[in-house]
Each structure stands twice: as C-alpha cells, then as structure tokens.
Write a protein that holds these residues in place. Structure first.
Motif, PDB file in Angstrom:
ATOM      1  N   GLU A   1      84.851  78.183 -31.871  1.00 29.67           N
ATOM      2  CA  GLU A   1      83.568  78.077 -31.163  1.00 29.67           C
ATOM      3  C   GLU A   1      82.972  79.466 -30.924  1.00 29.67           C
ATOM      4  O   GLU A   1      81.770  79.676 -31.068  1.00 29.67           O
ATOM      5  CB  GLU A   1      83.725  77.360 -29.808  1.00 29.67           C
ATOM      6  CG  GLU A   1      84.285  75.965 -29.872  1.00 29.67           C
ATOM      7  CD  GLU A   1      85.817  75.958 -29.923  1.00 29.67           C
ATOM      8  OE1 GLU A   1      86.479  76.859 -29.346  1.00 29.67           O
ATOM      9  OE2 GLU A   1      86.359  75.057 -30.566  1.00 29.67           O
ATOM     10  N   LEU A   2      83.831  80.430 -30.554  1.00 30.89           N
ATOM     11  CA  LEU A   2      83.359  81.784 -30.313  1.00 30.89           C
ATOM     12  C   LEU A   2      82.874  82.423 -31.612  1.00 30.89           C
ATOM     13  O   LEU A   2      81.810  83.045 -31.656  1.00 30.89           O
ATOM     14  CB  LEU A   2      84.466  82.638 -29.693  1.00 30.89           C
ATOM     15  CG  LEU A   2      84.131  84.114 -29.477  1.00 30.89           C
ATOM     16  CD1 LEU A   2      82.955  84.273 -28.525  1.00 30.89           C
ATOM     17  CD2 LEU A   2      85.346  84.864 -28.954  1.00 30.89           C
TER      18      LEU A   2
ATOM     19  N   ALA B   1      81.755  80.892 -34.204  1.00 30.03           N
ATOM     20  CA  ALA B   1      80.516  80.221 -34.598  1.00 30.03           C
ATOM     21  C   ALA B   1      79.337  80.763 -33.795  1.00 30.03           C
ATOM     22  O   ALA B   1      78.247  80.974 -34.338  1.00 30.03           O
ATOM     23  CB  ALA B   1      80.653  78.716 -34.407  1.00 30.03           C
ATOM     24  N   GLU B   2      79.556  81.022 -32.509  1.00 35.65           N
ATOM     25  CA  GLU B   2      78.490  81.554 -31.669  1.00 35.65           C
ATOM     26  C   GLU B   2      78.090  82.966 -32.107  1.00 35.65           C
ATOM     27  O   GLU B   2      76.909  83.291 -32.187  1.00 35.65           O
ATOM     28  CB  GLU B   2      78.940  81.581 -30.204  1.00 35.65           C
ATOM     29  CG  GLU B   2      77.853  82.019 -29.255  1.00 35.65           C
ATOM     30  CD  GLU B   2      78.302  81.974 -27.800  1.00 35.65           C
ATOM     31  OE1 GLU B   2      77.641  82.631 -26.988  1.00 35.65           O
ATOM     32  OE2 GLU B   2      79.297  81.296 -27.484  1.00 35.65           O
ATOM     33  N   VAL B   3      79.083  83.784 -32.422  1.00 35.05           N
ATOM     34  CA  VAL B   3      78.795  85.141 -32.884  1.00 35.05           C
ATOM     35  C   VAL B   3      78.026  85.093 -34.202  1.00 35.05           C
ATOM     36  O   VAL B   3      77.053  85.823 -34.406  1.00 35.05           O
ATOM     37  CB  VAL B   3      80.102  85.966 -33.025  1.00 35.05           C
ATOM     38  CG1 VAL B   3      79.848  87.268 -33.760  1.00 35.05           C
ATOM     39  CG2 VAL B   3      80.704  86.228 -31.657  1.00 35.05           C
TER      40      VAL B   3
ATOM     41  N   GLU C   1      76.142  82.675 -35.250  1.00 29.23           N
ATOM     42  CA  GLU C   1      74.805  82.161 -34.955  1.00 29.23           C
ATOM     43  C   GLU C   1      73.903  83.276 -34.408  1.00 29.23           C
ATOM     44  O   GLU C   1      72.740  83.395 -34.801  1.00 29.23           O
ATOM     45  CB  GLU C   1      74.906  81.026 -33.938  1.00 29.23           C
ATOM     46  CG  GLU C   1      73.586  80.354 -33.625  1.00 29.23           C
ATOM     47  CD  GLU C   1      73.763  79.214 -32.621  1.00 29.23           C
ATOM     48  OE1 GLU C   1      72.826  78.996 -31.836  1.00 29.23           O
ATOM     49  OE2 GLU C   1      74.819  78.557 -32.623  1.00 29.23           O
ATOM     50  N   LEU C   2      74.442  84.110 -33.531  1.00 29.79           N
ATOM     51  CA  LEU C   2      73.674  85.232 -32.989  1.00 29.79           C
ATOM     52  C   LEU C   2      73.311  86.228 -34.093  1.00 29.79           C
ATOM     53  O   LEU C   2      72.182  86.709 -34.168  1.00 29.79           O
ATOM     54  CB  LEU C   2      74.463  85.940 -31.899  1.00 29.79           C
ATOM     55  CG  LEU C   2      74.637  85.194 -30.584  1.00 29.79           C
ATOM     56  CD1 LEU C   2      75.625  85.924 -29.682  1.00 29.79           C
ATOM     57  CD2 LEU C   2      73.310  85.013 -29.881  1.00 29.79           C
TER      58      LEU C   2
ATOM     59  N   LEU D   1      67.455  81.615 -30.105  1.00 24.66           N
ATOM     60  CA  LEU D   1      68.589  81.664 -29.188  1.00 24.66           C
ATOM     61  C   LEU D   1      68.461  80.695 -28.023  1.00 24.66           C
ATOM     62  O   LEU D   1      69.325  80.658 -27.153  1.00 24.66           O
ATOM     63  CB  LEU D   1      68.730  83.096 -28.630  1.00 24.66           C
ATOM     64  CG  LEU D   1      68.978  84.193 -29.657  1.00 24.66           C
ATOM     65  CD1 LEU D   1      69.002  85.548 -28.979  1.00 24.66           C
ATOM     66  CD2 LEU D   1      70.259  83.940 -30.401  1.00 24.66           C
TER      67      LEU D   1
ATOM     68  N   VAL E   1      68.823  77.897 -25.590  1.00 23.78           N
ATOM     69  CA  VAL E   1      69.945  76.989 -25.355  1.00 23.78           C
ATOM     70  C   VAL E   1      69.390  75.584 -25.214  1.00 23.78           C
ATOM     71  O   VAL E   1      68.479  75.338 -24.444  1.00 23.78           O
ATOM     72  CB  VAL E   1      70.709  77.398 -24.082  1.00 23.78           C
ATOM     73  CG1 VAL E   1      71.842  76.419 -23.806  1.00 23.78           C
ATOM     74  CG2 VAL E   1      71.203  78.814 -24.192  1.00 23.78           C
TER      75      VAL E   1
END
Length: 187
Positions: free
Chosen positions: A114-115, A117-119, A121-122, A184, A186
């Motif tokens: 998950e982390l 994937a978030e990085v 995505e950013l 970005l 949410v």
C-alpha cells in the motif's frame, strides 16, 4: 582572497584551455561545494560523493573544448555532475548490500504494498503535472530544484531580469501546484 577570485568563469575557462593548472584549481575551489550539493541529491556514501565530484571535474576539464559558451561553465559542469551522480545511484541500486547514508527518506522496497503504491501514485501525479507545464516552467523548476541555481543565475541563463526570474519561478510553482492538486485529491 587572491586576485583571481574576481576572474569570471569564462576567463578561467579560456586559461584552462591553454593548459593553466591554476585556472583549473580555481574553478574547482569555486564550484566544488555546489557540485558536491548536486551529487548529494543522488549519492549518499561520503566516499562515493568524493569520487563523483572528482569524476565530474575530471570529465569537465578533459572535455572543456566541447563547451560552446565559456560563460556557461557552471550550468554545464552541474549537468555533468547530475548525470554522473544518477549513474552512481543506479550502480548503487544494483548493489543490494549497500545501505544509504544520510537523513533523506528512503523507501524500503520490502515496505507494505500500500505504501509503495501510494509513493508510485504521488510520483506519477508529479510526472503528469510536470508534463503539462511549458518548457520554460519545467526549465526554471529544474534549474532551481534539481541544480540549485539562484534567481540571479536563472535570470542570467534565461536572459531576463532578476525580478522577471522571480515571477517566472513563482508562477511555475503555482502552476505545478494547481496541476497536481486534483491528482492528489483524497476520495
């Protein structure tokens, strides 16, 4: 301070082309700290940083005849430093036993998916945001963020006034911010 502290880079480069070792030493003392700063963006190990800084100057001095505008020595040198430091970072990443040093945030590749994937995505949002900017905006952001140029140096490189450079940078940052905010959001 010596008399040569007032010499321009262009004059020192011309002297360097004629084999003046003192000019090379002066260019190294003048630009060494900035080159080190650029290299530290990609390289963490102190010994590796020293090696890349030395390689940067060795390459620049060996290829000084390829420099088309002597007054552009600093940006040309920093581009060499950036490329060599990226190459060094890639080589380090291929060595799994190396642990990065320094106070930078390092993403553990064994981190939860998950982390990661978030990085990703950013990073993708930032790439998309940058790709939507004009060449001038991307250039001024790269010059200041990646290469550490001052506003005076940006103004000189873009052949604009200091005040105009300040406005261009401010607007480029604002456009980038506006372009990535929706990406970005949410949900």
């Amino acid at each position: 301070m010596g008399e040569r502290d007032n010499e321009t880079d262009a004059h020192l480069v011309r002297r360097l082309r004629h084999g003046d070792r003192a000019a090379a030493e002066h260019l190294y003392r003048r630009h060494g700290p900035t080159v080190r700063f650029v290299v530290m963006d990609n390289v963490r190990d102190r010994d590796d940083i020293d090696d890349v800084v030395q390689d940067t100057f060795a390459r620049a001095f060996a290829r000084v005849d390829q420099l088309t505008d002597d007054s552009c020595f600093r940006p040309w040198l920093l581009q060499i430093a950036r490329r060599l430091s990226i190459d060094a970072r890639r080589a380090r990443l291929r060595r799994p036993d190396v642990t990065p040093l320094g106070d930078r945030v390092v993403i553990d590749l064994d981190a939860p998916s998950e982390l990661l994937a978030e990085v990703e995505e950013l990073a993708a949002a930032l790439r998309r945001g940058l790709s939507g900017l004009s060449l001038r905006d991307r250039t001024v952001l790269s010059m200041t963020v990646e290469l550490g140029f001052t506003l005076d140096e940006v103004a000189e490189a873009l052949d604009i006034t200091y005040g105009n450079a300040k406005v261009v940078l401010h607007r480029a940052r604002a456009r980038l911010r506006r372009s990535i905010e929706p990406l970005l959001a949410v949900g």
